[in-house]
Motif scaffolding. Structure first.
Motif, PDB file in Angstrom:
ATOM      1  N   TRP A 190      -1.889   3.874   4.600  1.00 12.35           N
ATOM      2  CA  TRP A 190      -1.474   2.464   4.532  1.00 12.35           C
ATOM      3  C   TRP A 190      -1.327   2.000   3.088  1.00 12.35           C
ATOM      4  N   GLU A 191      -2.165   2.525   2.201  1.00 14.33           N
ATOM      5  CA  GLU A 191      -2.065   2.166   0.777  1.00 14.33           C
ATOM      6  C   GLU A 191      -0.702   2.589   0.218  1.00 14.33           C
ATOM      7  N   LYS A 192      -0.287   3.817   0.587  1.00 15.17           N
ATOM      8  CA  LYS A 192       0.989   4.356   0.086  1.00 15.17           C
ATOM      9  C   LYS A 192       2.175   3.583   0.625  1.00 15.17           C
ATOM     10  N   THR A 193       2.116   3.197   1.908  1.00 15.40           N
ATOM     11  CA  THR A 193       3.284   2.567   2.561  1.00 15.40           C
ATOM     12  C   THR A 193       3.357   1.056   2.341  1.00 15.40           C
ATOM     13  N   GLY A 194       2.303   0.468   1.780  1.00 14.44           N
ATOM     14  CA  GLY A 194       2.295  -0.984   1.555  1.00 14.44           C
ATOM     15  C   GLY A 194       1.749  -1.782   2.719  1.00 14.44           C
ATOM     16  N   LEU A 195       1.405  -1.105   3.817  1.00 15.86           N
ATOM     17  CA  LEU A 195       0.861  -1.817   4.988  1.00 15.86           C
ATOM     18  C   LEU A 195      -0.485  -2.476   4.661  1.00 15.86           C
ATOM     19  N   LEU A 196      -1.221  -1.845   3.782  1.00 11.15           N
ATOM     20  CA  LEU A 196      -2.557  -2.349   3.452  1.00 11.15           C
ATOM     21  C   LEU A 196      -2.468  -3.712   2.767  1.00 11.15           C
ATOM     22  N   SER A 197      -1.485  -3.861   1.851  1.00 15.95           N
ATOM     23  CA  SER A 197      -1.344  -5.152   1.150  1.00 15.95           C
ATOM     24  C   SER A 197      -0.905  -6.242   2.127  1.00 15.95           C
ATOM     25  N   ARG A 198      -0.078  -5.877   3.139  1.00  9.70           N
ATOM     26  CA  ARG A 198       0.328  -6.853   4.162  1.00  9.70           C
ATOM     27  C   ARG A 198      -0.883  -7.308   4.971  1.00  9.70           C
ATOM     28  N   LEU A 199      -1.742  -6.338   5.311  1.00  8.91           N
ATOM     29  CA  LEU A 199      -2.974  -6.672   6.053  1.00  8.91           C
ATOM     30  C   LEU A 199      -3.884  -7.554   5.199  1.00  8.91           C
TER      31      LEU A 199
END
Length: 885
Positions: free
Chosen positions: A700-709
Motif C-alpha cells: 500500500w505504501e508503494k501504490t499510494g493507497l496508504l496515504s489515501r487511508l
C-alpha cells in the motif's frame, strides 16, 4: 436466583441450565457472549445450587440422626451407606448384626461431621464479630518478634570468639550447596514438612473450583463475587503460584518461578532439619541454614481464618500476609478444606502434580473452567516441553563441575543419580548430532531438518531405555539438585567469585569460560551489556527446564511424540516433547468430579471439546450437555457481512496461493478506503499473520493507497513486543477521542492487527474503539508445521470420520474458526454497544464454515456477493450511528 439487579432473560436461562447440570452431575459446555454478564450468572447459578445442596444434606443428616437416636425402627438397608457388605446366604442374626453395625457407624460418622462443622462455623463467626481477637493476635505477634530478636542477639554475643571450625575447608555458605543424603522410595520413607500436618487431613466440604487463564481474570471474578448477594457469607479462597503470593523479599528477588519454588522448598526443609541439628550436640554442627520467617504454623492458621471470614482477591491476600507476617501461599492452602469456592489458575487444576502439591481433592466436587475456548491448547502446552542444545551442554558442564568439586562430600546414591543425569544429557546432545564436551555454538549440524519420533523409538535410539526415568524424575524433585546447581553457578559462574585452591580455581575458570562462550554463541547481534549477561545466568539453571522434558518422556508411548529440530548448530537445535492426546490428562478431572462446566464467551465450534477432549477421556455422550445463549444487544446493533467480492468485482479468496497477488492486496486496500469514508471512530482490521500484514502495508505504501487511508484515519500497527501494546492502544484511543471532539476530515483511527496476536484476545474494542471489525481472509494454521502434521495424522488414525470430512480437515477448520470468533468478538462488549463485522472471503459462506460462527452472529449475518449492496448496508448503519450520537 439471588442477583444484584434484575437479570436479563438469557442470564436466567443460563443459571437454570447451570443449576440443572450441577444437580444431575453433568459435563456442560456453556457459551455466553462477552457483555452478557457471564461471570455473575456463573456465580449466582453455581452458589445457589451449592447453598441448596448443603441445606438438603443438613436436612437428610438431621433425619438420619433422629432415626438413629430413636433406635426403634432403625435405618433401612437403603439408608445405610453405599458399599455395605453383601450378606446374602448368611444366617438372619448375622445379617441383622452387620446392618445394625453399619447403622451405628453411619450415625457416629454423621455426629462427628456435625460437631466438626459446628465447631468450624462457630470459630469463624467468632472471628468475624470479635475485633479484640484480631488485636490480641497482632499483639502476640509483636511480642514474639521482639523475643526472637533478643534471642538472636544473645546467641550472637555467645558465639563471638567461639571459633567453630568449618568442615573440609568449605566456607559457611557453601555447605548449603551440598546435596543431602538421598533415600529412594524403595528404602525407608522419611515423611517431613506439611505431609505430617494433621490439619491438611481436615475433611473437604463440597466445594466449587473455579479456574481461569490469568490472575487478572481471577481477581476480576473475585470482585464480582464480592458485589454479588453471596459476597458476605461465602467462604472463598484464592490460590496462586509462589511467584504471585510469596511475601519473602529475599525469595521474590530470584524472579524465575522455578527458582522461587526450589528456594521455598529448601527453606521449609531447613526449618524441619533445624531441630534435629540442634539435638546433635556431640557432632560438629552444620552451618546454620536460612529459614523463612513467614512460614509460621500459628500465623498461617490465623491467616487461613481471616481468608475464610471475608472474601479476598490475590492482592488483598498478599497484603494480609505482609501485615500478619504469615505466608499467603501456604495459608491459602490451609483454607482449601473448609472453603466453599476455590479460585485458581488453569495450571494448578489441570496439572496433576501441581494439583496434588496444593492439596486439591476433586473427588465429588464441582469444577468450572472459564475462558475455556483454548482449553485443549492449554492442556497440550502445560504437558509439552522443549530444551535447546545450548541448555543441554550448559547443564552437562555445570553438573560435571559440581560433581568434581563435591565428589568427596557426596554419598554413593547421589553420585549414581548425577552420573545417570550426565549420561542422559550426553545422549540427548548426541541425538542432535553433537558432542556434549564441545561448544554447542561452534558445532555445525550435518543433517538439518525436523524429525518426529515416538517416545519409545526416541528412548531406544538415544540408548537410554535401560534408565528408569520415573526414578530420575523423582530424584530431581526430592533432592532439589537444580536449586543446588543454580547456587553453585551463581557462586562460581561470575568473574567476581573466588575459590580457595589453585586446582579448584582452574575448574571454576573452565566453567566461567564455558558459560561465556555459550552466552556469546547465543547472542549473534552483538555483545550484551554486563547486567543482561548476569540476568541471563540468573533466570534459572538449564537443568530445571530439562527436568520438565524428562517428566514429559514418562507419558504413554501413543500419547506423544519427540520432535528433533536440527538447525545450523547444535546450540540452535532442540528437542521438544509434543503431547498429542490432551484427554489423558483431563480424564482424571472428569472421572473424579461430581460435575464439570467448561464455559466461555466464544466456544464455537464445540466439536473439538466433544470429540478430542470428552470422548477420548471416556465421558459418556449422554452426560454431556450444551448451552448457548444469544446476546443482550438488539438485532439492529450488529451488522455482520460476508463479502464475496470487492469494488472492482475481484473475488475475495485469500488462500496461500492467491493472497500475495497485487490485485488481491489492491482490492483489500480499496475496501478499507471505502469503509473508512463512511464509518466513524475506530476500525480494527485483522490479518492472518504479522508477515502478511507487513507485506500488505509495504504494498500500500508503494501504490499510494496508504496515504489515501491516512487522510481519513490515523493508521496504527500492532507491535510484536508485548510491552509496547499498551502504548499503541492508549495512542489509538486518544486519537479517536480527539477526532470525535474536533470533527474535520480525519474521522478516527485504523488499527492493523493480527489474528492470534496481542489484540485478538483479552482486549476490548468497545464503543468508538471498534465500530467496525474486518477479518482479511481465513487464518488457517500452517499445515507444513511438523507438530500440526503429526497431530493431524494422529487424529485421522484415532478419530472416527464424521460428515464425510477427515478429522484432520475438521481440526484445521476449527482452529481457523476459533481464531476468527475470538477476534470478531472484540467489538460488542455491552448492551448498548453497536458495530459492523466484515468477513472478507467468499469461503465464509460455505455451510461447513458458516455454521461454526457463534449463533448470535450467525443468525444476523448477511452474505453479499457484490460490494455495492454491502456498502449500501454500511451507509445505512452510518446514518443510524449519527442519529444515535
Amino acid at each position: 436466583f439471588p442477583f444484584p439487579y434484575t437479570p436479563y432473560r438469557i442470564q436466567e436461562q443460563f443459571m437454570e441450565a447451570l443449576y440443572g447440570a450441577l444437580e444431575a452431575g453433568r459435563v456442560g459446555i456453556f457459551e455466553s457472549p462477552t457483555g452478557t454478564g457471564k461471570s455473575l450468572s456463573l456465580i449466582c447459578g453455581a452458589l445457589s445450587w451449592l447453598r441448596d445442596w448443603e441445606e438438603k444434606r443438613r436436612q437428610e443428616e438431621a433425619r438420619l440422626l433422629a432415626l438413629g437416636a430413636g433406635g426403634k425402627d432403625g435405618l433401612t438397608p437403603q439408608q445405610a451407606r453405599p458399599g455395605s457388605a453383601d450378606t446374602a446366604g448368611d444366617p438372619e442374626w448375622v445379617t441383622a448384626f452387620v446392618q445394625k453395625k453399619e447403622e451405628r457407624d453411619m450415625v457416629d460418622r454423621l455426629k462427628e461431621e456435625q460437631i466438626r462443622r459446628k465447631k468450624r462455623e462457630d470459630h469463624l463467626e467468632k472471628i468475624r464479630h470479635n475485633v479484640q481477637l484480631k488485636y490480641a493476635a497482632k499483639r502476640k505477634r509483636c511480642e514474639e518478634d521482639e523475643a526472637k530478636r533478643l534471642l538472636q542477639l544473645s546467641k550472637e554475643a555467645l558465639s563471638q570468639g567461639a571459633g567453630e571450625g568449618v568442615l573440609d575447608q568449605l566456607d559457611h555458605n557453601e555447605e548449603e550447596l551440598i546435596l543431602a543424603e538421598y533415600e529412594s522410595d524403595d528404602e525407608k520413607k522419611v515423611v517431613s514438612g506439611l505431609e505430617e500436618d494433621d490439619d491438611l487431613e481436615e475433611e473437604h466440604v463440597t466445594k466449587i473450583y473455579y479456574c481461569s487463564r490469568t490472575h487478572s481474570q481471577l481477581s476480576q471474578f473475585v470482585r464480582e463475587v464480592q458485589k454479588s448477594p453471596f459476597g458476605k457469607d461465602t467462604r472463598l479462597v484464592s490460590l496462586g503460584s509462589r511467584q504471585n503470593l510469596c511475601v519473602n523479599e529475599e525469595v521474590r528477588r530470584l524472579g524465575a518461578l522455578q527458582l522461587i519454588n526450589d528456594r521455598c522448598m529448601e527453606m521449609q526443609k531447613n526449618k524441619h532439619e533445624k531441630k534435629s541439628d540442634e539435638e546433635n550436640e556431640g557432632k560438629k554442627r552444620r552451618a546454620s541454614r536460612t529459614v523463612c520467617p513467614f512460614y509460621s504454623y500459628e500465623q498461617m492458621q490465623f491467616l487461613r481464618d481471616e481468608v475464610l471470614v471475608e472474601v479476598k482477591d490475590i492482592e488483598q491476600l498478599v497484603s494480609l500476609g505482609r501485615e500478619t507476617k504469615a505466608c499467603p501461599y501456604y495459608g491459602s492452602r490451609f483454607a482449601i478444606p473448609a472453603a466453599q469456592l476455590v479460585v485458581l489458575p488453569y495450571q494448578m487444576l489441570l496439572h496433576e502434580p501441581t494439583r496434588n502439591a496444593a492439596g486439591i481433592k476433586l473427588k465429588d466436587q464441582v469444577v468450572i473452567i472459564d475462558e475455556a475456548h483454548n482449553l485443549i491448547d492449554t492442556i497440550t502446552c502445560i504437558h509439552s516441553a522443549e530444551v535447546s542444545g545450548s541448555q543441554l551442554c550448559c547443564a552437562h558442564s555445570q553438573l560435571s563441575q559440581y560433581m568434581e568439586r563435591y565428589r568427596k562430600r557426596l554419598k554413593a546414591k547421589n553420585l549414581m543419580y548425577i552420573k545417570q543425569i550426565l549420561y542422559l544429557l550426553e545422549r540427548f546432545v548426541a541425538m542432535l548430532g553433537g558432542n556434549v564436551n564441545q561448544n554447542p555454538g561452534c558445532q555445525a549440524v550435518s543433517q538439518t531438518g525436523t524429525v518426529l519420533k515416538s517416545i519409545n523409538d526416541f528412548l531406544f535410539q538415544s540408548q537410554i531405555d535401560n534408565i528408569n526415568l520415573f526414578k530420575v524424575q523423582r530424584y530431581c524433585e526430592k533432592s532439589l539438585i537444580s536449586r543446588k546447581l543454580f547456587g553453585f553457578v551463581e557462586r562460581y559462574g561470575g568473574p567476581a567469585s573466588a575459590v580457595k585452591t589453585n586446582k579448584e580455581n582452574q575448574k571454576v575458570a573452565g566453567l566461567q569460560n564455558f558459560l561465556l562462550t555459550l552466552q556469546q554463541g547465543s547472542d549473534k547481534e552483538g555483545d550484551p551489556p554486563v547486567e543482561a549477561e548476569h540476568d541471563h545466568l540468573r533466570t534459572a539453571s538449564p537443568l530445571m527446564q530439562i527436568e520438565g522434558f524428562l517428566s514429559a518422556l514418562t507419558n504413554a508411548n501413543q500419547d506423544g511424540r519427540v520432535i528433533l529440530n536440527r538447525q545450523g548448530t547444535v546450540g540452535q537445535s532442540s528437542l521438544k516433547f509434543l503431547l498429542l492426546n490432551p484427554a489423558v490428562h483431563f480424564a482424571k478431572v472428569v472421572e473424579e468430579c461430581r460435575a464439570v462446566i467448561i464455559a466461555g464467551g466464544t466456544m464455537q465450534p464445540v466439536a473439538d471439546f466433544r470429540e478430542q477432549l470428552l470422548c477420548c477421556a471416556g465421558v459418556d455422550p449422554a452426560r454431556v450437555v450444551e448451552f448457548s445463549c444469544g446476546h443482550v444487544i438488539p438485532p439492529e446493533n450488529i451488522l455482520p457481512i460476508i463479502l464475496c467480492s470487492g469494488p472492482s468485482n475481484q473475488q475475495l479468496e485469500f488462500t496461500y496461493q492467491t493472497r500475495d497477488l497485487p490485485q488481491m492486496m489492491d482490492e483489500t486496500g480499496r475496501i478499507l478506503c471505502n469503509l473508512c469514508n463512511v464509518i466513524p471512530g475506530g476500525v480494527v482490521c485483522f490479518f492472518p499473520s504479522y508477515e502478511y500484514e507487513k507485506q500488505v502495508y509495504g504494498h500500500w505504501e508503494k501504490t499510494g493507497l496508504l496515504s489515501r487511508l491516512a487522510a481519513k484515519k490515523k493508521i496504527f500497527q500492532e507491535p510484536k513486543k508485548a510491552n509496547q501494546v499498551e502504548q499503541v492502544l492508549v495512542e489509538y484511543a486518544k486519537c479517536i477521542k480527539r477526532c470525535s471532539q474536533t470533527g474535520g476530515q480525519m474521522t478516527g483511527a485504523l488499527l492493523l492487527s493480527v489474528v492470534g496476536g496481542k489484540m485478538s484476545e483479552g482486549i476490548n474494542f468497545s464503543d468508538d474503539l471498534g465500530r467496525c471489525v474486518i477479518m482479511v481472509g481465513m487464518p488457517y494454521p500452517n499445515i507444513k508445521s511438523p507438530e500440526l502434521q503429526e497431530k493431524m495424522t494422529w487424529l485421522d488414525k484415532t478419530m472416527p470420520r464424521g460428515a464425510g470430512q477427515a478429522p484432520s480437515r475438521v481440526l484445521t477448520e476449527n482452529l481457523c474458526m476459533k481464531a476468527v470468533n475470538q477476534s470478531i468478538g472484540r467489538a460488542i462488549r455491552h448492551q448498548k454497544d453497536f458495530a459492523s463485522i466484515l468477513l472478507l472471503d467468499h469461503r465464509y459462506a460455505r455451510p461447513a464454515i458458516f455454521n461454526k460462527l457463534p449463533q448470535w452472529i450467525r443468525e444476523r449475518t448477511q452474505v453479499k456477493p457484490a460490494f455495492g449492496s454491502a456498502f449500501a448496508e454500511l451507509r445505512k448503519v452510518r446514518t443510524w450511528m449519527l442519529l444515535c450520537a
